[in-house]
Structures are given as structure tokens and as C-alpha cells.
Design a protein around this motif. Structure first.
Motif, PDB file in Angstrom:
ATOM      1  N   THR A 222       0.827  -1.206   0.000  1.00 40.03           N
ATOM      2  CA  THR A 222       0.000   0.000   0.000  1.00 40.03           C
ATOM      3  C   THR A 222       0.859   1.253   0.000  1.00 40.03           C
ATOM      4  O   THR A 222       0.603   2.200  -0.766  1.00 40.03           O
ATOM      5  N   ILE A 226       1.097   4.104  -3.163  1.00 45.42           N
ATOM      6  CA  ILE A 226       0.832   5.536  -3.012  1.00 45.42           C
ATOM      7  C   ILE A 226       2.061   6.352  -3.387  1.00 45.42           C
ATOM      8  O   ILE A 226       1.966   7.358  -4.101  1.00 45.42           O
ATOM      9  N   SER A 282      -5.930   2.702  -4.050  1.00 43.00           N
ATOM     10  CA  SER A 282      -5.568   2.313  -2.685  1.00 43.00           C
ATOM     11  C   SER A 282      -6.701   1.562  -2.003  1.00 43.00           C
ATOM     12  O   SER A 282      -6.476   0.549  -1.328  1.00 43.00           O
TER      13      SER A 282
END
Length: 294
Positions: A222, A226, A282
Motif C-alpha cells: 500500500t 501511493i 488504494s
């Protein structure tokens, strides 16, 4: 009863006083800028100053712009080249480093983490030297594979993979530390019991290490997703979006529209689209990782 009410009021005031500094800082440095970004994206405002309301004109203009779709594609390509490889390399290195003991392990961790604390300008300069077509030491490897020296940052085929390589080298130390922390939290008793039952190393990894390290893996995936969607510095310093826009990414389009062309509204529209992409991707990844964890 009044005593209870006074105590409850005192605790409420204490809680409000404790979270107020955070809420003020959050509203000042995040919530308000995000609101202004959305608001500006519907105007023809310059970089500094107000503009006239134009509705969705900025978005329509972007969707008729070839460079916008090129930057979206290049950003996605960069994410594919970095997120999963960076995670797997970090996990593989952690599995090897965690077996070391004492000062040797500490030394290896320091060596891997040093690149992460270097400024991006230093990192890109190092790799410009390493990959230089005339005297770069990496050119011996490239020449052995291709039969000739290649100016990698001026070649549309090589440019983005080389930027991805630099990024993985630069950021992998942080992933390594996260995986090391996760591996150290797995009790050794599990492995000892598995070995007594005749389990192989692969079976130990498949049945013990991988399920227990999965939360850390999900976190790394994750964070990497990002961070890599927001790629800008390496591209700008190594290729400036070239050659032939083969490394042109979304944040570079924001920079071009807002800072070079003084189109604050259009730049904000690109930023809003990138913001939406990051949020959607996400959330989808988080849901997929939750399904995998179950």
C-alpha cells in the motif's frame, strides 16, 4: 449526579484540548489545500490569484489532450515496474538478512538503508555517473547484454526501466526494515515445532512465514503504491520526461500546467485526477488484501 457530570465535562474538555492542535494542523496543511485544489480545478485561475468559474472545461480539455493519456500510461507503467518488484526484493533480502547475527546483521542493514536517507538529487547524480554512456561502470554489463553501449536515459525503451531501477535501489532499505521487524515478531517456537514434524524450509515459509508476514506485506504494498503513483523527482532529474515523453508522468503534467504555463486551474484538475486515482486504487488494493488475509 452533579459530580459525575462535572467529571464527564472535564474529561471531554481534556480530550478536546489534546486533539485540537492536531485538528488545527490537519485543517491548515491538508483539508484546506485539498478544498482549494478542488475549487481551483473548476476555474481558469492562474497559479496565484482567483479565476472565473468554467465548470468542467479543464477536465474536458485534459481528456482531449494526448499528453494527459501518455502521462497516465507512463505513471501506471512505472507503478508496475516498481511496486511488486520492490516489495518482493525487500522480502527476499529480509529473509536472508534475518538469518545473520550480531554486528554483521547491523552492518548489512546500515548498508542497505544508507541510500534511503540520501537526497534524491544525490541519488540521481550517482546513477547518472554509474550509467553514463562513456565512463559508467554499468555500461560494461549493458554492453555484454546488448553488444553496445546505450545512453539509457535518452533511449525511450530503456529510460523508464532505468528510472524504476534507481527508485527500487533508493527506497528498498525502508521496505527491508519493515520486513525485518515483521520477521522478528514471528516466534521461533513455530519453526522448531515444524522442523520436528519434518517440515522443509519451503513448507515453513509457505505455512508459517508467509501467512504471518502478510500484514506487513500488505502495508508495504500500500505504501509503495501511493508513493510510486506520486513519482516526480527522479523523472525530472534523470530524464525531464523524455525522450519523446516516454517518462512523462502525471505530477510532471501538474508542474508543467501550473508552474510553467501558469494555468493553476488546469494544474489543479490534473492533481484532482491523480488524487482520485490514488484513493480509488488504494481502496481497491486494501479490499483485495483484506480478502487475501481472510
Amino acid at each position: 449526579m452533579p459530580v459525575i457530570n462535572n467529571e464527564k465535562r472535564r474529561k471531554t474538555l481534556t480530550a478536546v484540548a489534546m486533539i485540537a492542535p492536531f485538528m488545527i494542523a490537519y485543517a491548515t496543511v491538508f483539508a484546506y489545500p485539498v478544498y482549494k485544489m478542488f475549487a481551483l480545478s473548476f476555474t481558469d485561475a492562474p497559479l496565484i490569484g482567483e479565476g472565473q468559474w468554467v465548470g468542467f472545461d479543464n477536465y474536458v480539455k485534459l481528456f482531449h489532450q494526448k499528453l494527459f493519456f501518455t502521462s497516465v500510461w507512463n505513471t501506471g507503467y512505472f507503478v508496475v515496474l516498481t511496486v511488486i518488484p520492490n516489495t518482493l526484493i525487500g522480502l527476499g533480502l529480509a529473509l536472508m538478512v534475518v538469518r545473520l547475527k550480531g554486528w554483521v546483521q547491523s552492518l548489512i542493514l546500515i548498508l542497505f538503508f544508507i541510500p534511503y536517507i540520501l537526497p534524491v538529487s544525490v541519488v540521481t547524480q550517482i546513477w547518472k555517473w554509474v550509467l553514463d554512456q562513456q565512463f559508467g561502470i554499468a555500461q560494461f554489463v549493458i554492453e555484454a547484454v546488448t553488444g553496445k553501449r546505450v545512453s539509457v536515459f535518452r533511449d525511450p525503451i530503456w529510460a523508464m526501466p532505468m528510472v524504476a531501477l534507481v527508485t527500487v535501489w533508493w527506497t528498498n532499505g525502508f521496505n527491508l526494515l519493515l520486513f525485518i521487524a515483521g520477521l522478528r515478531n514471528i516466534p521461533h517456537d513455530y519453526y522448531e515445532a515444524a522442523m520436528l514434524d519434518g517440515a522443509t524450509r519451503w513448507q515453513c515459509f509457505k505455512r508459517i512465514t508467509w501467512p504471518l508476514i502478510w500484514p506487513v506485506t500488505a502495508l508495504v504494498l500500500t505504501l509503495q503504491l501511493i508513493l510510486q503513483l506520486k513519482i516526480f523527482d527522479q523523472v525530472y532529474l534523470l530524464t525531464e520526461g523524455g525522450p519523446f515523453n516516454s517518462t512523462y508522468v502525471l505530477l510532471q503534467l501538474v508542474y508543467r500546467e501550473a508552474f510553467r504555463s501558469n494555468h493553476g486551474g488546469t494544474g489543479s484538475a490534473v492533481a484532482v485526477i491523480l488524487f482520485a486515482i490514488i484513493v480509488v486504487v488504494s481502496v481497491l488494493q486494501y479490499q483485495l488484501l483484506r480478502v487475501r488475509e481472510r
